[in-house]
Design a protein around this motif. Structure first.
Motif, PDB file in Angstrom:
ATOM      1  N   GLU A  73      25.757 -27.800  -1.837  1.00  0.00           N
ATOM      2  CA  GLU A  73      24.961 -26.585  -1.931  1.00  0.00           C
ATOM      3  C   GLU A  73      24.671 -25.999  -0.555  1.00  0.00           C
ATOM      4  OE1 GLU A  73      21.415 -28.040  -3.887  1.00  0.00           O
ATOM      5  OE2 GLU A  73      20.311 -28.017  -1.992  1.00  0.00           O
ATOM      6  N   ILE A  74      24.410 -24.690  -0.559  1.00  0.00           N
ATOM      7  CA  ILE A  74      23.858 -24.027   0.618  1.00  0.00           C
ATOM      8  C   ILE A  74      22.563 -23.359   0.197  1.00  0.00           C
ATOM      9  CG2 ILE A  74      26.133 -23.605   1.635  1.00  0.00           C
ATOM     10  CD1 ILE A  74      25.760 -20.604   0.837  1.00  0.00           C
ATOM     11  N   SER A  75      21.683 -23.152   1.162  1.00  0.00           N
ATOM     12  CA  SER A  75      20.441 -22.438   0.879  1.00  0.00           C
ATOM     13  C   SER A  75      20.266 -21.338   1.906  1.00  0.00           C
ATOM     14  CB  SER A  75      19.241 -23.386   0.900  1.00  0.00           C
ATOM     15  OG  SER A  75      19.164 -24.083   2.125  1.00  0.00           O
ATOM     16  N   GLY A 128      26.470 -25.074   6.708  1.00  0.00           N
ATOM     17  CA  GLY A 128      25.366 -25.965   6.402  1.00  0.00           C
ATOM     18  C   GLY A 128      25.785 -27.427   6.409  1.00  0.00           C
ATOM     19  N   VAL A 164      27.607 -29.915   3.211  1.00  0.00           N
ATOM     20  CA  VAL A 164      27.928 -29.114   2.027  1.00  0.00           C
ATOM     21  C   VAL A 164      29.132 -29.678   1.281  1.00  0.00           C
ATOM     22  CG1 VAL A 164      28.713 -26.849   1.231  1.00  0.00           C
ATOM     23  CG2 VAL A 164      26.906 -27.011   2.946  1.00  0.00           C
ATOM     24  N   SER A 207      23.544 -21.304   7.581  1.00  0.00           N
ATOM     25  CA  SER A 207      22.296 -21.560   6.876  1.00  0.00           C
ATOM     26  C   SER A 207      22.157 -23.064   6.680  1.00  0.00           C
ATOM     27  CB  SER A 207      22.308 -20.850   5.518  1.00  0.00           C
ATOM     28  OG  SER A 207      23.270 -21.458   4.659  1.00  0.00           O
ATOM     29  N   HIS A 208      21.031 -23.461   6.111  1.00  0.00           N
ATOM     30  CA  HIS A 208      20.869 -24.869   5.786  1.00  0.00           C
ATOM     31  C   HIS A 208      21.808 -25.251   4.647  1.00  0.00           C
ATOM     32  CE1 HIS A 208      17.610 -25.701   8.437  1.00  0.00           C
ATOM     33  NE2 HIS A 208      16.808 -24.795   7.912  1.00  0.00           N
ATOM     34  N   GLY A 209      22.143 -26.530   4.606  1.00  0.00           N
ATOM     35  CA  GLY A 209      22.993 -27.020   3.541  1.00  0.00           C
ATOM     36  C   GLY A 209      22.625 -28.439   3.158  1.00  0.00           C
ATOM     37  N   ASN A 240      24.486 -23.610  -5.715  1.00  0.00           N
ATOM     38  CA  ASN A 240      25.168 -24.863  -6.020  1.00  0.00           C
ATOM     39  C   ASN A 240      25.819 -24.748  -7.400  1.00  0.00           C
ATOM     40  OD1 ASN A 240      23.074 -25.254  -7.916  1.00  0.00           O
ATOM     41  ND2 ASN A 240      21.882 -26.502  -6.500  1.00  0.00           N
ATOM     42  N   ALA A 265      34.086 -25.990   4.697  1.00  0.00           N
ATOM     43  CA  ALA A 265      32.699 -26.417   4.816  1.00  0.00           C
ATOM     44  C   ALA A 265      32.636 -27.751   5.535  1.00  0.00           C
ATOM     45  CB  ALA A 265      32.039 -26.513   3.437  1.00  0.00           C
ATOM     46  N   LEU A 287      31.393 -22.100   5.469  1.00  0.00           N
ATOM     47  CA  LEU A 287      30.022 -22.522   5.211  1.00  0.00           C
ATOM     48  C   LEU A 287      29.635 -23.605   6.208  1.00  0.00           C
ATOM     49  CD1 LEU A 287      30.368 -22.835   1.325  1.00  0.00           C
ATOM     50  CD2 LEU A 287      29.619 -20.827   2.635  1.00  0.00           C
TER      51      LEU A 287
END
Length: 208
Positions: free
Chosen positions: A73-75, A110, A113, A67-69, A82, A136, A108
């Motif tokens: 944080e990740i979204s 993203g 991150v 996902s985006h990061g 976060n 990450a 993760l």
């Protein structure tokens, strides 16, 4: 007396890994196609969908989240995880904990991150709350022509899982910058000519 001990061959269960691909990521189908063979892929657009999928599973050795990061944080879709939303997502993190095997990993992907102290603190918190080993990225994830790679440089704990390496992906997993043009109305000198007094303002924002 000597007792003969019969050898019992140990049973090693097949490795179980799942990958969650955020459908709001550009060209997500290439990510799906690039996931390693044997990894179960789920398409999601929210953190709640991840929780629901994992709620019925156990003994997962690795959870991959594509996902985006951003830093710390990740979204997934419109949801952001976060340090400020960990309490709000306590059920998600508990579900992840219960779904993982004893040495389970969370990876993760993203962008950024795990960058700087904020990012490291975030993945440490995820590791503590899920009792998992977490890896990450501290830089751009994605196509090398855009400055990206598929290395997860930072971790909390020992990662046993092989990270994904989707070289066919032509994008990156960084937030996309969108520019919105909005009219700004000023009072006119000539009250009969309002149209000349609209000026465009640029309002950039990021979505995950």
């Amino acid at each position: 007396s000597v007792h003969e001990v019969q050898a019992v061959q140990g049973f090693e269960r097949p490795r179980k890994e799942v990958a969650f691909v955020d459908v709001t990521v550009k060209d997500y189908q290439t990510l799906v196609d690039g996931v390693n063979e044997g990894v179960e892929v789920y398409l999601v657009s929210s953190l709640d969908e991840i929780k629901t999928t994992l709620s019925s599973q156990t003994n997962i050795d690795a959870i991959h989240i594509l996902s985006h990061g951003n830093t710390g944080e990740i979204s997934v879709g419109n949801d952001v995880l976060n340090s400020n939303t960990l309490d709000d997502n306590a059920q998600l993190l508990e579900t992840m904990k219960n779904s993982l095997s004893e040495n389970g990993d969370i990876l993760l992907y993203g962008c950024n991150v795990a960058s700087d102290g904020t990012g490291q603190e975030f993945i440490n918190s995820i590791a503590t709350l899920t009792q998992a080993d977490v890896a990450a990225s501290e830089d751009t994830t994605g196509n090398s022509a855009l400055g990206g790679d598929w290395v997860l440089e930072k971790n909390s704990g020992i990662i046993d899982s092989e990270h994904l390496n989707i070289e066919s992906y032509s994008e990156t997993l960084s937030p996309t910058k969108v520019t919105i043009w909005t009219p700004q109305l000023d009072y006119p000198i000539n009250p009969n000519d309002w149209s000349a007094y609209y000026t465009d303002q640029v309002a950039p924002f990021f979505y995950g």
